[in-house]
Design a protein around this motif. Sequence first.
Motif, PDB file in Angstrom:
ATOM      1  N   HIS B   6     100.288  52.411  50.433  1.00 59.64           N
ATOM      2  CA  HIS B   6     101.434  51.703  51.197  1.00 59.64           C
ATOM      3  C   HIS B   6     102.143  52.507  52.176  1.00 59.64           C
ATOM      4  CE1 HIS B   6     101.174  48.347  47.740  1.00 59.64           C
ATOM      5  NE2 HIS B   6     100.113  48.327  48.575  1.00 59.64           N
ATOM      6  N   PRO B 202     107.401  39.391  42.471  1.00 61.55           N
ATOM      7  CA  PRO B 202     106.222  39.905  41.778  1.00 61.55           C
ATOM      8  C   PRO B 202     105.588  38.447  41.681  1.00 61.55           C
ATOM      9  CG  PRO B 202     108.194  40.763  40.744  1.00 61.55           C
ATOM     10  CD  PRO B 202     108.611  39.667  41.776  1.00 61.55           C
ATOM     11  N   VAL B 203     106.024  37.420  41.347  1.00 58.41           N
ATOM     12  CA  VAL B 203     105.720  36.114  41.015  1.00 58.41           C
ATOM     13  C   VAL B 203     104.945  35.661  42.251  1.00 58.41           C
ATOM     14  CG1 VAL B 203     105.801  33.584  40.412  1.00 58.41           C
ATOM     15  CG2 VAL B 203     107.335  35.404  39.501  1.00 58.41           C
ATOM     16  N   ASP B 205     103.283  37.441  44.592  1.00 61.77           N
ATOM     17  CA  ASP B 205     102.100  38.367  44.745  1.00 61.77           C
ATOM     18  C   ASP B 205     101.212  37.521  43.639  1.00 61.77           C
ATOM     19  OD1 ASP B 205     103.037  39.977  46.546  1.00 61.77           O
ATOM     20  OD2 ASP B 205     103.662  41.289  44.951  1.00 61.77           O
ATOM     21  N   VAL B 206     101.488  36.956  42.383  1.00 62.81           N
ATOM     22  CA  VAL B 206     100.436  36.508  41.624  1.00 62.81           C
ATOM     23  C   VAL B 206      99.858  35.311  42.007  1.00 62.81           C
ATOM     24  CG1 VAL B 206     100.144  35.343  39.348  1.00 62.81           C
ATOM     25  CG2 VAL B 206     101.406  37.702  39.603  1.00 62.81           C
ATOM     26  N   ALA B 208      99.659  34.425  45.100  1.00 61.79           N
ATOM     27  CA  ALA B 208      98.891  34.694  46.095  1.00 61.79           C
ATOM     28  C   ALA B 208      97.191  34.946  45.895  1.00 61.79           C
ATOM     29  CB  ALA B 208      99.095  35.829  46.892  1.00 61.79           C
ATOM     30  N   TYR B 258     101.053  40.038  58.937  1.00 62.83           N
ATOM     31  CA  TYR B 258      99.889  40.322  57.639  1.00 62.83           C
ATOM     32  C   TYR B 258      99.082  41.343  58.532  1.00 62.83           C
ATOM     33  CZ  TYR B 258     101.289  35.890  55.642  1.00 62.83           C
ATOM     34  OH  TYR B 258     102.053  34.830  55.065  1.00 62.83           O
ATOM     35  N   GLY B 262      98.730  45.385  56.635  1.00 58.97           N
ATOM     36  CA  GLY B 262      97.276  45.944  56.140  1.00 58.97           C
ATOM     37  C   GLY B 262      97.400  45.841  54.532  1.00 58.97           C
ATOM     38  N   THR B 263      98.405  45.052  54.057  1.00 62.24           N
ATOM     39  CA  THR B 263      98.582  44.818  52.687  1.00 62.24           C
ATOM     40  C   THR B 263      99.332  43.391  52.629  1.00 62.24           C
ATOM     41  OG1 THR B 263      99.518  45.123  50.477  1.00 62.24           O
ATOM     42  CG2 THR B 263     100.734  45.828  52.512  1.00 62.24           C
ATOM     43  N   ASP B 264      99.113  42.614  51.531  1.00 61.23           N
ATOM     44  CA  ASP B 264      99.643  41.365  51.273  1.00 61.23           C
ATOM     45  C   ASP B 264     100.713  41.045  50.602  1.00 61.23           C
ATOM     46  OD1 ASP B 264      98.024  40.334  53.314  1.00 61.23           O
ATOM     47  OD2 ASP B 264      96.373  39.660  52.080  1.00 61.23           O
ATOM     48  N   ARG B 265     101.289  42.597  49.970  1.00 58.06           N
ATOM     49  CA  ARG B 265     102.155  42.151  49.048  1.00 58.06           C
ATOM     50  C   ARG B 265     103.579  41.709  49.681  1.00 58.06           C
ATOM     51  NH1 ARG B 265     100.337  45.142  44.545  1.00 58.06           N
ATOM     52  NH2 ARG B 265     101.863  43.954  43.400  1.00 58.06           N
TER      53      ARG B 265
END
Lengths: 252, 320
Positions: B6, B202-203, B205-206, B208, B258, B262-265
């Motif tokens: 990251h 965190p939720v 991210d889940v 997604a 996005y 380079g990450t979708d967090r």
Amino acid sequence: MIKVANVSKSYGTTRVLDDVSLSLPKGGLTALIGPNGAGKSTLLSIMARLLSPDAGTVHVDGLDVFATPGAVLARRLAILKQNNQITPRLTVAELVAFGRFPYSRGRLTREDAERVSDAIAYVDLSAVQDRLIDELSGGQRQRAFIAMVLAQDPACLLLDEPLNNLDMKHAAAIMRLLRRAADDLGKTVVVVIHDINFASCHADRIVAMKEGRLILQEAPAAVMRPEVLRAVYDMDIAVHEIAGTRLAAYYR
Amino acid sequence: MAEAGHTRARNVLLLLGFVALLAMASFMTVGARGNWGFVLTLRGGKLAGLVLVGIAVAVSTVLFQTLTENRILTPAVMGFDALYVTLQTLAVFGLGGGAATALDPRLRFFAEAVLLTAAVLALFRWLFDGRRGLHLVVLSGLVFGVLCRGLANLLQRILDPNEFSVLQSMMFTRFNMVDTNLLPVAALIILAACVVAVRLVPVLDVLALGRDAAISLGVDHGRMVKLLIVLVALLVSVSTALVGPVMFFGLLVSNFAYIALGTDRHRYTLPAAALIAIACLAAGQTVLERVLGYDAALSVVIEFGGGIVFILLLLRGARA
């Protein structure tokens, strides 16, 4: 362990599941087979609370799956659906770390981190753990998702057609992996599968469905017989015994 | 472990923060003459409005896209802000322009926000019952937006000209004339929504990973969807009340975020989208208003760019 009682489900006027009851003991690998539209995936989805049935109940470990809080159930039961089409840009390690969500709610402890790397090692992906999921081959991607549910460490693992789009080598590897999860880790594994020969080679029991009903639940040797397969698939299938395993020749 | 990858995302975030600061600083200072105290107060109010709108649009869009598991849908594409304008028009139509303006603008805003939330919940339940394909949903949203605008237009034609001018001042997209009365309320709502969103990272991210995976991991999906819709509706209400509807802006900033990260967090996408939005609005407004001397043209530029991105995304989605 898993107890499905009188489950029915309709879409509009089409009855997809018709009063299905099924009881699976703890441990072992169960293959769910049957022709297209038999209701296998629907049953699996209901068992994992992804769909609610019109009637009937599902208990896992004595817990009603539709009444138990999601976070509690997530430690006992995990489902993997057919290839997720869109996956966010995640590395293998990040994806597998989601398996610990029911325990850590996103803040990984040292123990979580260990479990994650164990799970990655178990499916033999340690070498590519920092690669993005969408850079992997189909077989590796499938193994990464299996590592995620292994890190989740549920007693029951439900997989909906995990062999889809995999070549022979990778399909066999996935089945061996699931077999090991049942044998070494004591998981109760339920797999929806189309190739009955994989079921014959790897499963402890086969559950066959047809037109929304459960028609039999037997050991592979009892299912892999021409008359039984005819009843399930409406097709004449020769069965040969090769090196102690019954294999169906259904290609002609 | 997962953190190592990251570095890029963190650098991008730093860079975006710097660009946003620069844009804000130039908005405050470029072309300023006369009494600095006066200039800074005047511009400070406008800038606060732009920042709030940027955050509201960016956060609501990212949340909505995670919720719908889709990068093309935004609250604006689905017609949520058109719905808000229709509600405003109905209020003026029903109460009369005098009564509508006599009402405390904050009270009016609250009433409209609550109405919008209720309407959006109902609309969402109907659209996303799982039986409709993506293209149908997008199309329904667009048509629904047109319908709302048409309805609003019809009512506006019937309106008394005086009442119409009241309404007009309420609802045109105007980045140069932020409604400063509502700033404190808007800031409060956006702050609250952002606190909730940050706690949910965190939720998110889940979520997604998709509905099925999220449920399997123990997320109460139905409850989360309702909570997120309420957040989105509140944020849309705020930004629409402040500057009027903006169709493609959210789409633009979320997708830039996005691509850049380079990450979708969500830990990265939420702040990155907000920073891009703030930078776009502040810098765009500085260039157009002060350097080129135009008024109210920023919305046109943004919608033009956003519209092109929307079409590109649709084309790419259709090929995949």
